[in-house]
Scaffold this motif. Structure first.
Motif, PDB file in Angstrom:
ATOM      1  N   MET A   1       0.813  -1.193   0.000  1.00  0.00           N
ATOM      2  CA  MET A   1       0.000   0.000   0.000  1.00  0.00           C
ATOM      3  C   MET A   1       0.857   1.258   0.000  1.00  0.00           C
ATOM      4  SD  MET A   1      -3.039   1.021   2.562  1.00  0.00           S
ATOM      5  CE  MET A   1      -3.488   2.712   2.726  1.00  0.00           C
ATOM      6  N   SER A   2       1.934   1.235   0.751  1.00  0.00           N
ATOM      7  CA  SER A   2       2.794   2.417   0.827  1.00  0.00           C
ATOM      8  C   SER A   2       3.417   2.724  -0.527  1.00  0.00           C
ATOM      9  CB  SER A   2       3.827   2.225   1.924  1.00  0.00           C
ATOM     10  OG  SER A   2       5.125   2.178   1.447  1.00  0.00           O
ATOM     11  N   ASN A   3       3.761   1.678  -1.276  1.00  0.00           N
ATOM     12  CA  ASN A   3       4.305   1.873  -2.612  1.00  0.00           C
ATOM     13  C   ASN A   3       3.257   2.521  -3.518  1.00  0.00           C
ATOM     14  OD1 ASN A   3       6.739   1.651  -3.931  1.00  0.00           O
ATOM     15  ND2 ASN A   3       6.301  -0.353  -4.789  1.00  0.00           N
ATOM     16  N   THR A   4       1.992   2.115  -3.353  1.00  0.00           N
ATOM     17  CA  THR A   4       0.889   2.698  -4.115  1.00  0.00           C
ATOM     18  C   THR A   4       0.740   4.167  -3.762  1.00  0.00           C
ATOM     19  OG1 THR A   4      -0.213   0.558  -4.080  1.00  0.00           O
ATOM     20  CG2 THR A   4      -1.561   2.456  -4.664  1.00  0.00           C
ATOM     21  N   ASN A   5       0.812   4.485  -2.458  1.00  0.00           N
ATOM     22  CA  ASN A   5       0.744   5.889  -2.033  1.00  0.00           C
ATOM     23  C   ASN A   5       1.861   6.696  -2.661  1.00  0.00           C
ATOM     24  OD1 ASN A   5      -1.507   5.523  -0.454  1.00  0.00           O
ATOM     25  ND2 ASN A   5      -0.384   5.372   1.460  1.00  0.00           N
ATOM     26  N   ASP A   6       3.054   6.142  -2.678  1.00  0.00           N
ATOM     27  CA  ASP A   6       4.186   6.836  -3.287  1.00  0.00           C
ATOM     28  C   ASP A   6       3.892   7.152  -4.744  1.00  0.00           C
ATOM     29  OD1 ASP A   6       5.496   6.599  -0.869  1.00  0.00           O
ATOM     30  OD2 ASP A   6       6.905   5.064  -1.555  1.00  0.00           O
ATOM     31  N   HIS A   7       3.398   6.171  -5.473  1.00  0.00           N
ATOM     32  CA  HIS A   7       3.118   6.376  -6.895  1.00  0.00           C
ATOM     33  C   HIS A   7       2.039   7.435  -7.096  1.00  0.00           C
ATOM     34  CE1 HIS A   7       5.822   3.402  -8.475  1.00  0.00           C
ATOM     35  NE2 HIS A   7       5.374   2.517  -7.589  1.00  0.00           N
ATOM     36  N   TYR A   8       1.048   7.455  -6.220  1.00  0.00           N
ATOM     37  CA  TYR A   8       0.003   8.471  -6.314  1.00  0.00           C
ATOM     38  C   TYR A   8       0.618   9.862  -6.172  1.00  0.00           C
ATOM     39  CZ  TYR A   8      -3.725  11.605  -4.885  1.00  0.00           C
ATOM     40  OH  TYR A   8      -4.563  12.678  -4.781  1.00  0.00           O
ATOM     41  N   TYR A   9       1.446  10.050  -5.154  1.00  0.00           N
ATOM     42  CA  TYR A   9       2.037  11.370  -4.919  1.00  0.00           C
ATOM     43  C   TYR A   9       3.037  11.741  -6.020  1.00  0.00           C
ATOM     44  CZ  TYR A   9      -0.314  11.739  -0.485  1.00  0.00           C
ATOM     45  OH  TYR A   9      -1.288  11.833   0.475  1.00  0.00           O
ATOM     46  N   ILE A  10       3.746  10.765  -6.527  1.00  0.00           N
ATOM     47  CA  ILE A  10       4.668  11.030  -7.635  1.00  0.00           C
ATOM     48  C   ILE A  10       3.881  11.522  -8.852  1.00  0.00           C
ATOM     49  CG2 ILE A  10       6.225   9.934  -9.306  1.00  0.00           C
ATOM     50  CD1 ILE A  10       7.097   8.085  -6.902  1.00  0.00           C
ATOM     51  N   GLU A  11       2.782  10.843  -9.143  1.00  0.00           N
ATOM     52  CA  GLU A  11       1.935  11.266 -10.271  1.00  0.00           C
ATOM     53  C   GLU A  11       1.404  12.676 -10.055  1.00  0.00           C
ATOM     54  OE1 GLU A  11      -1.154   8.392 -11.037  1.00  0.00           O
ATOM     55  OE2 GLU A  11       0.325   6.759 -11.193  1.00  0.00           O
ATOM     56  N   GLN A  12       1.007  12.996  -8.839  1.00  0.00           N
ATOM     57  CA  GLN A  12       0.509  14.337  -8.528  1.00  0.00           C
ATOM     58  C   GLN A  12       1.584  15.394  -8.781  1.00  0.00           C
ATOM     59  OE1 GLN A  12      -2.708  15.360  -7.560  1.00  0.00           O
ATOM     60  NE2 GLN A  12      -3.028  13.295  -8.371  1.00  0.00           N
ATOM     61  N   VAL A  13       2.808  15.112  -8.346  1.00  0.00           N
ATOM     62  CA  VAL A  13       3.912  16.057  -8.554  1.00  0.00           C
ATOM     63  C   VAL A  13       4.160  16.231 -10.051  1.00  0.00           C
ATOM     64  CG1 VAL A  13       6.378  16.484  -8.208  1.00  0.00           C
ATOM     65  CG2 VAL A  13       5.003  15.558  -6.330  1.00  0.00           C
ATOM     66  N   LEU A  14       4.174  15.129 -10.773  1.00  0.00           N
ATOM     67  CA  LEU A  14       4.426  15.191 -12.212  1.00  0.00           C
ATOM     68  C   LEU A  14       3.312  15.930 -12.961  1.00  0.00           C
ATOM     69  CD1 LEU A  14       5.910  11.618 -12.821  1.00  0.00           C
ATOM     70  CD2 LEU A  14       7.144  13.806 -12.711  1.00  0.00           C
ATOM     71  N   LYS A  15       2.122  15.946 -12.384  1.00  0.00           N
ATOM     72  CA  LYS A  15       0.997  16.674 -12.997  1.00  0.00           C
ATOM     73  C   LYS A  15       1.012  18.157 -12.631  1.00  0.00           C
ATOM     74  CE  LYS A  15      -2.170  12.753 -13.245  1.00  0.00           C
ATOM     75  NZ  LYS A  15      -3.398  12.139 -12.687  1.00  0.00           N
ATOM     76  N   GLY A  16       1.993  18.562 -11.811  1.00  0.00           N
ATOM     77  CA  GLY A  16       2.117  19.974 -11.478  1.00  0.00           C
ATOM     78  C   GLY A  16       1.767  20.335 -10.043  1.00  0.00           C
ATOM     79  N   ASN A  17       1.305  19.383  -9.257  1.00  0.00           N
ATOM     80  CA  ASN A  17       0.972  19.637  -7.862  1.00  0.00           C
ATOM     81  C   ASN A  17       2.238  19.480  -7.019  1.00  0.00           C
ATOM     82  OD1 ASN A  17      -0.015  19.778  -5.263  1.00  0.00           O
ATOM     83  ND2 ASN A  17      -1.391  18.032  -5.441  1.00  0.00           N
TER      84      ASN A  17
END
Length: 191
Positions: A1-17
């Motif tokens: 689950m923590s790896n999934t959370n990491d990927h979510y936040y990475i995607e958010q950063v890459l989208k400009g957040n």
């Protein structure tokens, strides 16, 4: 689950957040700082390097492919930054000669350590770790304390798996040399 959370936040950063990056920094700041401190042995240098690591990771986030865990990728950046920092400083680290210790000596030390209570054992092991060169400390920490696989350690350090095994074996031998010296000093202090 923590790896999934990491990927979510990475995607958010890459989208400009860019605010989403704060989650990753907060989650891994102790890990990055701890590794830097073990290798550099200086709090200020470790703090500075940890900050630089997160800046490098942020700038390179688009290069993170997700083939390994984010923490492994971040460890690799931290480790490589520490190695570069140490090379620039040309830090001389005294190495311990592993030929000083025979297999019989190692077995004797192991036997002595088994008779020591857990609290004392932890103290001895930490003192021995503190006397190892930074890269040996890191390998021992990765393998024994953080239970990283040989493959993960190889990925972090850019060494081959067989080279990691050899280096961990040598680091253990160095620890035994230090432990042997510490145990001998204690025996002499009782006399």
């Amino acid at each position: 689950m923590s790896n999934t959370n990491d990927h979510y936040y990475i995607e958010q950063v890459l989208k400009g957040n860019t605010d989403a990056y704060a989650y990753l920094v907060q989650k891994y700041q102790d890990m990055v700082y701890g590794l830097a401190l073990k290798m550099l042995r200086n709090e200020q240098d470790a703090e500075e390097l940890a900050q630089d690591t997160f800046v490098k990771a942020y700038r390179s986030l688009s290069n993170y492919e997700g083939k390994s865990k984010f923490s492994t990728w971040l460890y690799r950046i931290t480790y490589n930054s520490c190695v570069t920092f140490l090379r620039k400083r040309k830090l001389q680290i005294n190495s311990l000669d592993d030929s000083k210790l025979s297999d019989q000596d190692e077995a004797k030390i192991q036997s002595q350590l088994e008779s020591v209570n857990k609290e004392e054992l932890t103290k001895y092991l930490q003192k021995a770790m503190d006397k190892l060169p930074g890269d040996d400390q890191v390998l021992i920490t990765f393998y024994y304390y953080e239970e990283q696989s040989m493959d993960d350690i190889a990925g972090i350090t850019n060494l081959s798996v067989s080279n990691v095994k050899v280096k961990i074996h040598r680091a253990r031998k160095k620890m035994y040399v230090v432990l042997k010296e510490m145990l001998q000093e204690e025996v002499y202090s009782f006399l």
